[in-house]
Design an enzyme around this catalytic site. Structure first.
Site, short mmCIF file in Angstrom:
data_model
loop_
_atom_site.label_atom_id
_atom_site.label_comp_id
_atom_site.label_asym_id
_atom_site.label_seq_id
_atom_site.Cartn_x
_atom_site.Cartn_y
_atom_site.Cartn_z
N ASP A 23 -21.55 -9.51 23.88
CA ASP A 23 -20.64 -8.92 22.89
C ASP A 23 -20.49 -7.43 23.22
OD1 ASP A 23 -19.09 -8.28 20.74
OD2 ASP A 23 -20.60 -8.71 19.21
N GLU B 290 -30.12 -4.18 24.26
CA GLU B 290 -29.26 -3.22 23.57
C GLU B 290 -29.61 -1.80 24.02
OE1 GLU B 290 -26.81 -1.02 21.53
OE2 GLU B 290 -26.62 -3.21 21.49
N CYS C 173 -13.88 -7.72 21.38
CA CYS C 173 -12.95 -7.04 20.47
C CYS C 173 -11.75 -6.50 21.22
CB CYS C 173 -13.67 -5.91 19.73
SG CYS C 173 -14.31 -4.62 20.82
N CYS D 2 -7.58 1.90 -1.11
CA CYS D 2 -7.31 1.17 0.13
C CYS D 2 -7.44 -0.31 -0.17
CB CYS D 2 -8.29 1.58 1.22
SG CYS D 2 -8.13 0.58 2.73
N CYS E 195 -3.63 0.76 9.11
CA CYS E 195 -3.00 -0.55 9.36
C CYS E 195 -1.72 -0.36 10.15
CB CYS E 195 -2.65 -1.24 8.04
SG CYS E 195 -4.07 -1.63 6.99
N CYS F 243 -0.52 6.35 6.69
CA CYS F 243 -1.93 6.20 6.99
C CYS F 243 -2.07 5.42 8.30
CB CYS F 243 -2.61 5.46 5.85
SG CYS F 243 -4.13 4.64 6.29
N GLN G 45 -21.00 -5.67 11.45
CA GLN G 45 -19.60 -6.07 11.43
C GLN G 45 -18.98 -5.79 10.06
OE1 GLN G 45 -17.76 -6.99 13.89
NE2 GLN G 45 -18.97 -8.06 15.43
N TYR H 9 -25.97 -6.79 24.76
CA TYR H 9 -25.27 -5.91 23.80
C TYR H 9 -25.52 -6.46 22.38
CZ TYR H 9 -22.66 -4.95 28.12
OH TYR H 9 -22.29 -4.67 29.43
N CYS I 271 0.85 -1.19 0.00
CA CYS I 271 0.00 0.00 0.00
C CYS I 271 0.89 1.24 0.00
CB CYS I 271 -0.92 0.01 1.21
SG CYS I 271 -1.94 1.49 1.34
#
Length: 447
Positions: free
Chosen positions: A377, A329, A404, A158, A81, A78, A279, A308, A72
């Protein structure tokens, strides 16, 4: 160790953001781009009492076999990543190690972390791309923010974006140039275009949201003419005049097409509005959710509680395997999306409640809710202590924790251990290829 001093150093391991960690005179020094076993001259750019940050001032020597040429042109300027200088296999190994280290260091839990589920082809996977605007009316740019700044790094393409996002961005930039539409400038609060947000589904359709410092766009028809041939079925203006880092405001104006479009997971369809959470990697999401379903081991007589639950993606995926599913939620529009998604997919054994999990779940448990399986989650901050206490009071046979953030996951696993739940399985999933992010599914069961 002081700022601007330079020392030869060798990286011992990788940190949580895929940066090299060197130990110099007993102090850890975090160096982006340096791989384990590589040495270089390191300039100290920031020194704290217990650690420091450094920058490579020379080429690494020796060169790690895991190093590769980034694919990239915007990397590493950037901030999207952190691992494009590494082989994909090396990023997977580092993420698995990160999860294992968090369980051991934070919770004192020694457990097997299964090999991470990676992608066969780790490119073109993001179904949502958010591009800040910069430059001038004569020379506008779209790109990404540089790390720890709001300087826009131009990015013509990208490699993570799902087609046709790059083509849509190029067409939008062409429209800005053709009609000299001025990008927004945070310093002066002048200019119009703040962000371009592109959502793409697996059918090649797109929902495009233009975030603007105003309530109208000039030359709207010309913009429609540029985007529709590329698959845009929904074009929105998000009016955001606030002095904020938040991309989207609550003010949406439909410019063209449908109010929603659909994302697909397995054989389920999910109605998405511009503000809906979904997602970003559908291929890996199916692996993530299938793991969660497998770990839940739902029976036709079971009651599931999904905390959640967002727009109900996990709830609806699991509902077909149990007697009844209940979703909780905090975001009311997401709950409305979840209810519509249940109708859209003909799933009737679900219900959704809007409210804070730390308030709603304890109240429901006190009122007699006793699920056989609880799935959680949570956001990156993890579970609220009140949620953990309510889960323990409900005493489900199994808890499926989707996370996450390995650090808060490990912390919560330790707290659930104290409530009588043992970690049985840990499965990382690479949802965000070439970044440090990792999703993990954990199965906990009563001891």
């Amino acid at each position: 160790m002081k700022k601007n001093e330079c020392f030869p150093m060798t990286a011992d391991r990788l940190g949580a953001d895929l940066e090299g960690i060197c130990i110099h005179e007993g102090m850890p020094v975090f160096v982006p781009g340096l791989l384990p076993g590589e040495g270089a001259d390191i300039k100290i750019v920031k020194a704290e009492k217990r650690y420091a940050f450094g920058r490579m001032e020379s080429r690494p020597d020796p060169v790690s076999p895991d190093r590769r040429e980034p694919d990239c042109a915007s990397y590493p300027r950037c901030g999207g990543c952190t691992g494009r200088h590494m082989s994909y296999e090396a990023t997977l190994a580092a993420k698995r190690q990160q999860v294992e280290d968090c369980f051991r260091r934070i919770a004192g839990i020694e457990t097997e972390v299964l090999p991470i589920l990676g992608m066969d082809s780790p490119c073109g996977y993001r179904n949502k791309t958010s591009l800040p605007a910069g430059g001038t009316a004569e020379h506008p740019v779209l790109g990404f923010y540089a790390p720890r700044s709001h300087a826009v790094i131009p990015a013509e393409t990208c490699p993570n974006a799902m087609p046709p996002a790059n083509d849509l961005a190029a067409a939008f930039l062409g429209w800005m140039k053709a009609f000299r539409v001025e990008p927004y400038h945070e310093e002066t609060r002048r200019g119009l275009i703040r962000h371009l947000v592109i959502r793409v589904n697996r059918k090649g359709e797109s929902m495009v949201t233009v975030v603007a410092n105003g309530s109208t766009l000039p030359h709207q028809q010309e913009l429609i003419d540029a985007l529709v041939p590329l698959g845009t079925v929904s074009l929105w203006l998000n009016e955001n005049r606030a002095v904020t880092n938040v991309i989207l405001s609550e003010k949406f104006h439909l410019i063209y097409g449908r109010e929603t479009f659909t994302g697909r997971l397995f054989d389920l369809e999910f109605e998405l509005s511009p503000a809906s959470f979904f997602q970003v990697n559908p291929v890996q999401t199916e692996k993530l959710y299938q793991t969660a379903v497998d770990y839940a081991e739902l029976k036709p007589t079971d009651l599931l509680c999904d905390v959640y639950c967002g727009a109900g993606t996990i709830t609806l995926t699991m509902a077909r395997h149990c007697r009844e599913a209940v979703g909780i939620e905090i975001v009311e529009p997401a709950v409305e999306n979840a209810k519509r998604n249940a109708v859209l997919n003909g799933i009737s054994n679900v219900s959704f409640q809007a409210g804070k999990a730390e308030e709603l779940l304890p109240r429901m448990v006190n009122d007699g809710l006793r699920p056989d399986v609880i799935c959680v989650d949570p956001p990156r901050k993890g579970l609220d202590p009140a949620v953990i206490r309510a889960m323990a009071q409900a005493a489900p046979e199994r808890i499926v924790y989707v996370s996450c953030n390995p650090a808060t996951l490990a912390r919560d696993a330790g707290l659930l251990r104290d409530e009588g739940y043992q970690v049985l399985k840990v499965q990382p999933v690479d949802m965000f290829c070439w970044t440090s992010g990792v999703e993990t599914v954990v199965l906990l069961s009563q001891t």
